[in-house]
Design a protein around this motif. Structure first.
Motif, PDB file in Angstrom:
ATOM      1  N   ALA A  11      38.285  14.220  27.284  1.00 45.57           N
ATOM      2  CA  ALA A  11      38.342  12.800  27.649  1.00 45.57           C
ATOM      3  C   ALA A  11      39.793  12.339  27.802  1.00 45.57           C
ATOM      4  O   ALA A  11      40.123  11.597  28.738  1.00 45.57           O
ATOM      5  CB  ALA A  11      37.613  11.960  26.604  1.00 45.57           C
ATOM      6  N   LYS A  12      40.663  12.807  26.909  1.00 44.35           N
ATOM      7  CA  LYS A  12      42.090  12.452  26.994  1.00 44.35           C
ATOM      8  C   LYS A  12      42.702  13.025  28.278  1.00 44.35           C
ATOM      9  O   LYS A  12      43.447  12.335  28.983  1.00 44.35           O
ATOM     10  CB  LYS A  12      42.831  12.961  25.761  1.00 44.35           C
ATOM     11  CG  LYS A  12      44.285  12.576  25.721  1.00 44.35           C
ATOM     12  CD  LYS A  12      44.948  13.042  24.429  1.00 44.35           C
ATOM     13  CE  LYS A  12      46.409  12.644  24.401  1.00 44.35           C
ATOM     14  NZ  LYS A  12      47.081  13.116  23.187  1.00 44.35           N
ATOM     15  N   PHE A  13      42.403  14.283  28.568  1.00 45.10           N
ATOM     16  CA  PHE A  13      42.887  14.951  29.788  1.00 45.10           C
ATOM     17  C   PHE A  13      42.417  14.195  31.030  1.00 45.10           C
ATOM     18  O   PHE A  13      43.218  13.846  31.906  1.00 45.10           O
ATOM     19  CB  PHE A  13      42.392  16.398  29.789  1.00 45.10           C
ATOM     20  CG  PHE A  13      42.712  17.199  31.019  1.00 45.10           C
ATOM     21  CD1 PHE A  13      44.016  17.425  31.417  1.00 45.10           C
ATOM     22  CD2 PHE A  13      41.689  17.752  31.778  1.00 45.10           C
ATOM     23  CE1 PHE A  13      44.314  18.175  32.549  1.00 45.10           C
ATOM     24  CE2 PHE A  13      41.965  18.508  32.908  1.00 45.10           C
ATOM     25  CZ  PHE A  13      43.278  18.716  33.294  1.00 45.10           C
ATOM     26  N   ALA A  14      41.136  13.901  31.097  1.00 46.30           N
ATOM     27  CA  ALA A  14      40.588  13.180  32.245  1.00 46.30           C
ATOM     28  C   ALA A  14      41.183  11.770  32.347  1.00 46.30           C
ATOM     29  O   ALA A  14      41.436  11.279  33.446  1.00 46.30           O
ATOM     30  CB  ALA A  14      39.062  13.115  32.151  1.00 46.30           C
ATOM     31  N   GLY A  15      41.430  11.152  31.203  1.00 48.01           N
ATOM     32  CA  GLY A  15      42.038   9.820  31.206  1.00 48.01           C
ATOM     33  C   GLY A  15      43.430   9.826  31.814  1.00 48.01           C
ATOM     34  O   GLY A  15      43.794   8.926  32.584  1.00 48.01           O
ATOM     35  N   LYS A  16      44.218  10.839  31.465  1.00 52.26           N
ATOM     36  CA  LYS A  16      45.565  10.969  32.049  1.00 52.26           C
ATOM     37  C   LYS A  16      45.485  11.182  33.561  1.00 52.26           C
ATOM     38  O   LYS A  16      46.274  10.624  34.321  1.00 52.26           O
ATOM     39  CB  LYS A  16      46.329  12.128  31.402  1.00 52.26           C
ATOM     40  CG  LYS A  16      46.810  11.837  30.027  1.00 52.26           C
ATOM     41  CD  LYS A  16      47.977  10.869  30.083  1.00 52.26           C
ATOM     42  CE  LYS A  16      48.659  10.755  28.740  1.00 52.26           C
ATOM     43  NZ  LYS A  16      49.820   9.856  28.813  1.00 52.26           N
ATOM     44  N   ILE A  17      44.518  11.992  33.991  1.00 52.53           N
ATOM     45  CA  ILE A  17      44.317  12.217  35.425  1.00 52.53           C
ATOM     46  C   ILE A  17      43.979  10.890  36.095  1.00 52.53           C
ATOM     47  O   ILE A  17      44.500  10.544  37.160  1.00 52.53           O
ATOM     48  CB  ILE A  17      43.186  13.252  35.665  1.00 52.53           C
ATOM     49  CG1 ILE A  17      43.520  14.605  35.052  1.00 52.53           C
ATOM     50  CG2 ILE A  17      42.828  13.350  37.143  1.00 52.53           C
ATOM     51  CD1 ILE A  17      44.514  15.447  35.773  1.00 52.53           C
ATOM     52  N   GLY A  18      43.086  10.130  35.462  1.00 43.42           N
ATOM     53  CA  GLY A  18      42.673   8.846  36.020  1.00 43.42           C
ATOM     54  C   GLY A  18      43.808   7.838  36.111  1.00 43.42           C
ATOM     55  O   GLY A  18      43.880   7.066  37.068  1.00 43.42           O
ATOM     56  N   GLU A  19      44.705   7.825  35.128  1.00 42.27           N
ATOM     57  CA  GLU A  19      45.848   6.900  35.112  1.00 42.27           C
ATOM     58  C   GLU A  19      46.878   7.231  36.190  1.00 42.27           C
ATOM     59  O   GLU A  19      47.606   6.357  36.645  1.00 42.27           O
ATOM     60  CB  GLU A  19      46.567   6.958  33.763  1.00 42.27           C
ATOM     61  CG  GLU A  19      45.833   6.387  32.598  1.00 42.27           C
ATOM     62  CD  GLU A  19      46.561   6.687  31.278  1.00 42.27           C
ATOM     63  OE1 GLU A  19      47.781   6.984  31.312  1.00 42.27           O
ATOM     64  OE2 GLU A  19      45.903   6.649  30.232  1.00 42.27           O
ATOM     65  N   ALA A  20      46.958   8.493  36.551  1.00 38.99           N
ATOM     66  CA  ALA A  20      48.022   8.955  37.452  1.00 38.99           C
ATOM     67  C   ALA A  20      47.823   8.446  38.876  1.00 38.99           C
ATOM     68  O   ALA A  20      46.700   8.393  39.379  1.00 38.99           O
ATOM     69  CB  ALA A  20      48.077  10.479  37.452  1.00 38.99           C
ATOM     70  N   ASP A  21      48.942   8.104  39.496  1.00 41.24           N
ATOM     71  CA  ASP A  21      48.923   7.747  40.921  1.00 41.24           C
ATOM     72  C   ASP A  21      48.826   8.997  41.779  1.00 41.24           C
ATOM     73  O   ASP A  21      48.383   8.934  42.922  1.00 41.24           O
ATOM     74  CB  ASP A  21      50.198   6.970  41.280  1.00 41.24           C
ATOM     75  CG  ASP A  21      50.272   5.642  40.555  1.00 41.24           C
ATOM     76  OD1 ASP A  21      49.383   4.801  40.770  1.00 41.24           O
ATOM     77  OD2 ASP A  21      51.206   5.454  39.746  1.00 41.24           O
ATOM     78  N   GLY A  22      49.255  10.125  41.233  1.00 46.67           N
ATOM     79  CA  GLY A  22      49.202  11.395  41.950  1.00 46.67           C
ATOM     80  C   GLY A  22      49.395  12.539  40.972  1.00 46.67           C
ATOM     81  O   GLY A  22      49.866  12.337  39.845  1.00 46.67           O
ATOM     82  N   LEU A  23      49.003  13.717  41.411  1.00 46.01           N
ATOM     83  CA  LEU A  23      49.119  14.922  40.589  1.00 46.01           C
ATOM     84  C   LEU A  23      50.079  15.904  41.237  1.00 46.01           C
ATOM     85  O   LEU A  23      50.136  15.998  42.466  1.00 46.01           O
ATOM     86  CB  LEU A  23      47.751  15.599  40.441  1.00 46.01           C
ATOM     87  CG  LEU A  23      46.623  14.754  39.864  1.00 46.01           C
ATOM     88  CD1 LEU A  23      45.320  15.552  39.874  1.00 46.01           C
ATOM     89  CD2 LEU A  23      46.955  14.275  38.463  1.00 46.01           C
TER      90      LEU A  23
END
Length: 182
Positions: free
Chosen positions: A64-76
């Motif tokens: 959930a933490k990993f996915a949350g960081k992905i969700g917050e990001a403007d890009g990867l």
């Protein structure tokens, strides 16, 4: 560029702290133009093996933490070595956790490749990531062949790339693509 800072989340396919892929991501983080920040993910090695039975209400907190960081990001930003002609297992596991989630569709993605070879992993990653509906920004692709070189040679190449503006140019192209789509 956007009036607010861009947050980029960097994913390293190698879990070695001294990997060339990680060093390239660190160099990009240090070379960020104003208005861009990069955080390098340190969660991948701690993710449990993916199982669809553990999705939804049973999602492990680290996932959930990993996915949350992905969700917050403007890009990867993705930097990965090629292991045995493929995607490193731990990294593929991390991607598997994201397949059926809402955080990744249409998220812009930039490749930063630390080798003069390894095109198979780039092709495989592109296939997997496009299947997951991520938007690969090919204009921002960065290849800086530091893999297989000693620490001093890597440091010299990374320093030269920073001084020449190569790292900033790739990041600026990526930021421009993100802001154009926003």
């Amino acid at each position: 560029m956007s009036s607010r800072p861009l947050f980029l989340y960097a994913l390293c396919g190698s879990q070695r702290q001294a990997s060339a892929s990680r060093r390239l991501l660190e160099a990009l983080r240090l070379a960020c133009p104003e208005g861009i920040t990069i955080e390098i993910c340190d969660l991948i090695a701690g993710l449990p093996i993916f199982s669809p039975d553990d999705e939804g209400e049973r999602t492990p907190p680290v996932v959930a933490k990993f996915a949350g960081k992905i969700g917050e990001a403007d890009g990867l930003i993705v930097s990965s070595p090629e292991y045995a002609h493929g995607i490193p297992g731990g990294f593929k596991n991390a991607l598997d956790w994201l397949v059926s989630r809402d955080e990744v569709p249409f998220k812009p993605l930039m490749f930063a490749h630390a080798s003069h070879r390894g095109d198979l992993v780039l092709e495989q990653l592109a296939d997997v990531l496009q299947t997951m509906s991520l938007r690969i920004v090919s204009d921002a692709f960065l290849r800086l062949p530091i893999a297989g070189k000693g620490d001093e040679a890597q440091a010299a190449i990374l320093s030269q790339a920073r001084e020449s503006g190569l790292l900033q140019t790739s990041l600026s192209r990526f930021a421009e693509a993100i802001c154009t789509e926003a």
